[in-house]
Structures are given as C-alpha cells and as structure tokens.
Design a protein around this motif. Structure first.
Motif, mmCIF file in Angstrom:
data_model
loop_
_atom_site.group_PDB
_atom_site.id
_atom_site.type_symbol
_atom_site.label_atom_id
_atom_site.label_comp_id
_atom_site.label_asym_id
_atom_site.label_seq_id
_atom_site.Cartn_x
_atom_site.Cartn_y
_atom_site.Cartn_z
ATOM 1 N N GLU A 189 0.801 -1.224 0.000
ATOM 2 C CA GLU A 189 0.000 0.000 0.000
ATOM 3 C C GLU A 189 0.840 1.283 0.000
ATOM 4 N N GLN A 190 2.032 1.212 -0.546
ATOM 5 C CA GLN A 190 2.807 2.430 -0.777
ATOM 6 C C GLN A 190 2.280 3.116 -2.032
ATOM 7 N N ASP A 191 2.305 4.440 -2.029
ATOM 8 C CA ASP A 191 1.792 5.191 -3.171
ATOM 9 C C ASP A 191 2.631 4.941 -4.420
ATOM 10 N N LEU A 192 1.951 4.876 -5.567
ATOM 11 C CA LEU A 192 2.660 4.750 -6.834
ATOM 12 C C LEU A 192 3.207 6.103 -7.286
ATOM 13 N N LYS A 193 4.225 6.060 -8.099
ATOM 14 C CA LYS A 193 4.710 7.279 -8.749
ATOM 15 C C LYS A 193 3.579 7.849 -9.607
ATOM 16 N N THR A 194 3.478 9.145 -9.649
ATOM 17 C CA THR A 194 2.443 9.777 -10.475
ATOM 18 C C THR A 194 2.681 9.524 -11.954
ATOM 19 N N SER A 195 3.891 9.148 -12.306
ATOM 20 C CA SER A 195 4.227 8.904 -13.709
ATOM 21 C C SER A 195 3.797 7.524 -14.195
ATOM 22 N N VAL A 196 3.369 6.646 -13.282
ATOM 23 C CA VAL A 196 2.955 5.301 -13.698
ATOM 24 C C VAL A 196 1.692 5.404 -14.553
ATOM 25 N N ASN A 197 1.744 4.835 -15.722
ATOM 26 C CA ASN A 197 0.651 4.908 -16.689
ATOM 27 C C ASN A 197 -0.323 3.765 -16.425
ATOM 28 N N LEU A 198 -1.488 4.084 -15.855
ATOM 29 C CA LEU A 198 -2.488 3.067 -15.522
ATOM 30 C C LEU A 198 -3.579 3.035 -16.593
ATOM 31 N N GLN A 199 -3.886 1.829 -17.051
ATOM 32 C CA GLN A 199 -4.822 1.662 -18.153
ATOM 33 C C GLN A 199 -5.966 0.723 -17.769
ATOM 34 N N GLN A 200 -7.121 0.910 -18.397
ATOM 35 C CA GLN A 200 -8.268 0.033 -18.195
ATOM 36 C C GLN A 200 -8.134 -1.254 -18.998
ATOM 37 N N ASP A 201 -7.605 -1.154 -20.185
ATOM 38 C CA ASP A 201 -7.582 -2.284 -21.124
ATOM 39 C C ASP A 201 -6.207 -2.949 -21.141
ATOM 40 N N TYR A 202 -6.170 -4.242 -20.897
ATOM 41 C CA TYR A 202 -4.904 -4.974 -20.905
ATOM 42 C C TYR A 202 -4.255 -4.980 -22.289
ATOM 43 N N SER A 203 -5.058 -5.040 -23.324
ATOM 44 C CA SER A 203 -4.485 -5.044 -24.672
ATOM 45 C C SER A 203 -3.749 -3.734 -24.958
ATOM 46 N N THR A 204 -4.210 -2.644 -24.343
ATOM 47 C CA THR A 204 -3.515 -1.363 -24.483
ATOM 48 C C THR A 204 -2.141 -1.434 -23.848
ATOM 49 N N LEU A 205 -2.056 -2.061 -22.676
ATOM 50 C CA LEU A 205 -0.766 -2.218 -22.005
ATOM 51 C C LEU A 205 0.191 -3.050 -22.855
ATOM 52 N N VAL A 206 -0.317 -4.113 -23.448
ATOM 53 C CA VAL A 206 0.518 -4.944 -24.317
ATOM 54 C C VAL A 206 1.096 -4.099 -25.445
ATOM 55 N N SER A 207 0.262 -3.290 -26.080
ATOM 56 C CA SER A 207 0.704 -2.454 -27.200
ATOM 57 C C SER A 207 1.710 -1.400 -26.756
ATOM 58 N N LEU A 208 1.460 -0.780 -25.597
ATOM 59 C CA LEU A 208 2.349 0.270 -25.108
ATOM 60 C C LEU A 208 3.760 -0.265 -24.843
ATOM 61 N N VAL A 209 3.851 -1.421 -24.202
ATOM 62 C CA VAL A 209 5.174 -1.990 -23.918
ATOM 63 C C VAL A 209 5.824 -2.505 -25.204
ATOM 64 N N ALA A 210 5.028 -3.088 -26.070
ATOM 65 C CA ALA A 210 5.568 -3.599 -27.333
ATOM 66 C C ALA A 210 6.146 -2.480 -28.190
ATOM 67 N N ASP A 211 5.662 -1.246 -27.991
ATOM 68 C CA ASP A 211 6.112 -0.103 -28.784
ATOM 69 C C ASP A 211 7.163 0.749 -28.077
ATOM 70 N N ASP A 212 7.519 0.432 -26.841
ATOM 71 C CA ASP A 212 8.436 1.276 -26.070
ATOM 72 C C ASP A 212 9.578 0.427 -25.506
ATOM 73 N N GLN A 213 10.759 0.647 -26.002
ATOM 74 C CA GLN A 213 11.922 -0.131 -25.581
ATOM 75 C C GLN A 213 12.208 0.009 -24.089
ATOM 76 N N TYR A 214 11.770 1.114 -23.497
ATOM 77 C CA TYR A 214 12.084 1.382 -22.093
ATOM 78 C C TYR A 214 10.889 1.148 -21.164
ATOM 79 N N GLY A 215 9.864 0.514 -21.694
ATOM 80 C CA GLY A 215 8.666 0.273 -20.903
ATOM 81 C C GLY A 215 8.739 -0.990 -20.059
#
Length: 319
Positions: A189-215
């Motif tokens: 229950e420690q707070d997340l960094k405000t920069s953490v990108n939280l998404q509703q759709d899992y497929s969106t997360l897959v695409s974001l990481v697949a497109d970002d070498q540093y993700g």
C-alpha cells in the motif's frame, strides 16, 4: 386360423408401434428437460476473462446451444458493482477475494454469494522485446520502480551499465484486482509514482510496452502467454535465484509463490436457484476450468477444491 393370426399380428404391431411412440415421446421429454435456454451474464476481472470466455464458448457450442453466456471484463471492482445490485449479473469474475465492504453490500441487498475458485495466476512483469539489459529483477527493485518513495527513475539507477533512459512504468488501473493485488500485497500500500501509466484495457498495455523499448508493465500471466511474440517476461529473484513465471512455477507453494494468486468467479446463489441455466453453467465451470486453464495461461487448482464446490452446487440443485 389364418385370419386370427393376422389379427393378432396386427395387434402386436399396433402395441409395438404405440410402445415405440411412447419411448420416443419419453426421450423427447427427457431431451427437452435437459435442454436449457436463456442467458447467463458474467462480468468482472479482465485477468480471468480469457479463461471464462473460453469456458463460455465451449459451453454454448458443446453443451447448451440455446443458452447465451455473455462475458464482459469491466474489472474486478467495477464488476462487483454490477453484481451486487438487484437484477445484477449472475457471476462476477475476480482476481482477488471479495472485500469486507462488498460482502456487507451483498448482505444489505439480500444477495447470497458463493465464491468459486477457478485457477492460479502469476503476477507477471513484462518488457519490450528489444530490452537486452534486464535479465532479472528483485521484488525490491520492482517496488523502487513503481513507488513514489523509490528513487529509481532511469534504468541506470538500478545498474550503471543499463541505459540512462526513463523507465516507462505501466499497469492496470484501480478497477482491476491485479492492480489491487500489486498495490496491497507487493507494494504494501505504498503510493505509486504519479508517472505510472495506468490503463483500463490490458491489450492497451501490451501495445504500449511492445512499442516502447524502455517500458515495463505488470498483469496476469495469461496476457503475457498470449503475447510472447511481442513481449518478454522478467524473471524475479526472490532470494534463491531468478524464477521465470510459467505454468510449472506458478503455484501457491512453488518457486513463484510470492507472486501467485488464486482467481475466482462469484455466483449469485439466488439466480442459480431461480434460473436453471445459471446453475448448469456454474457446474460446467467447475468441471472444466482445470482442463482449459493451461490453454489460457493459468495453472490448475487441486481437483479436491473444485469437487468441494461442485458438491455444494449439486446440493443447491436439489433444494
């Protein structure tokens, strides 16, 4: 004598035909009794969705073609809000156990709820296919990446030999039980960094990481298993060497136990008593979840646990 024989034969034939007609009628009645119709509504966890969708599809094709099983994936928490209301959904899939406040809501609404354990999932961290520097991380390093108090912002903060590039941390949003498991069990229950990108759709997360070498992102093992051509999983060192999540390591007493969790579906017992198709589908789930778990990225649970819940449903059908 010949005339009598003909008459007797005709009578026997008539009786035989009548008997056959009754048998066919009885068979038809039996078939009508076993054939169900109507709808079954399922919502909730996006993590559980691939398994439940597979079960629903097979059930409609192979078991009850006149029953429509509709499976949605609003997320565990959002799903409970649709489940714990009058005329709500019949099932709510969940990647965590029901909370005290949700149990209280069920009591307030007069809804009897039954927890049905389905399978085991492993919280999985994934990175881009071109990430050639991360070969393992510890839970402490993951906490540093995601928490506000963690002083890690670049990959080089973890290892000077790694790129001096910002870590693009991502994950599912608060609607999902996966987020809650990560926040409560891993981050304590420690707070997340405000920069953490939280998404509703899992497929969106897959695409974001697949497109970002540093993700880097986290979600259930099933979404990694279904996208291995796009992503790579990060082995986690819990203190005895790195362990990669797999159907062999994901277990409540296995090498990946710290990041293993059971997943569930919750049944509205009142709906199961009122609607035969709901009860029938609940039984089908318990009889077949272990068979289909591996196909959708889940490890099976002991058959004794499934049988215990199945016995409950059988008794429910006899009430």
């Amino acid at each position: 004598m010949i005339r009598k024989t003909i008459l007797v034969s005709a009578a026997v034939f008539a009786l035989s035909a009548c008997s056959q007609e009754k048998e066919e009628s009885g068979t038809a009645s039996a078939n009508e009794t076993s054939s169900l119709e109507g709808s079954v509504l399922v919502d909730g966890s996006g993590t559980v969705y691939p398994l439940m969708a597979k079960l629903a599809e097979t059930y409609m094709i192979e078991e009850q073609e006149d029953v429509s099983v509709e499976v949605s994936r609003a997320g565990t928490s959002a799903g409970f809000k649709k489940f714990l209301v009058k005329d709500g959904t019949d099932f709510n899939d969940a990647s965590r156990t029901i909370k005290e406040e949700e149990t209280q809501t069920a009591k307030d609404e007069g809804i009897e709820v039954k927890e049905l354990k389905l399978a085991l999932d492993g919280l999985t961290f994934v990175v881009n296919k071109e990430n050639d520097w991360v070969d393992e991380l510890t839970p402490e390093q993951l906490i540093q990446i995601f928490t506000a108090d963690g002083e890690v912002t670049q990959w080089s903060d973890l290892d000077p030999a790694w790129p001096k590039e910002e870590i693009k941390a991502m994950g599912p949003n608060e609607n999902h039980g996966t987020y809650e498991f990560f926040y409560e069990k891993v981050l304590e229950e420690q707070d997340l960094k405000t920069s953490v990108n939280l998404q509703q759709d899992y497929s969106t997360l897959v695409s974001l990481v697949a497109d970002d070498q540093y993700g880097i992102a986290f979600f259930g093992f099933g979404y990694y298993a279904g996208n291995q051509e796009k992503l790579q999983a990060v082995p986690v060192d819990f203190g005895e060497g790195p362990v990669e999540p797999s159907l062999e390591t994901i277990a409540e007493d296995g090498d990946y136990a710290a990041f293993t969790r059971p997943v569930f579906t919750y049944l509205n017992v009142g709906h199961a008593k009122e609607k035969p198709q709901v009860l029938d589908y609940a039984k089908y789930i318990l009889k077949n979840a272990n068979k289909m778990a591996g196909e959708t990225g889940f490890a099976p649970i002991p058959e004794t646990e499934s049988q215990e819940n199945l016995n409950y449903l059988e008794e429910l059908g006899n009430e």
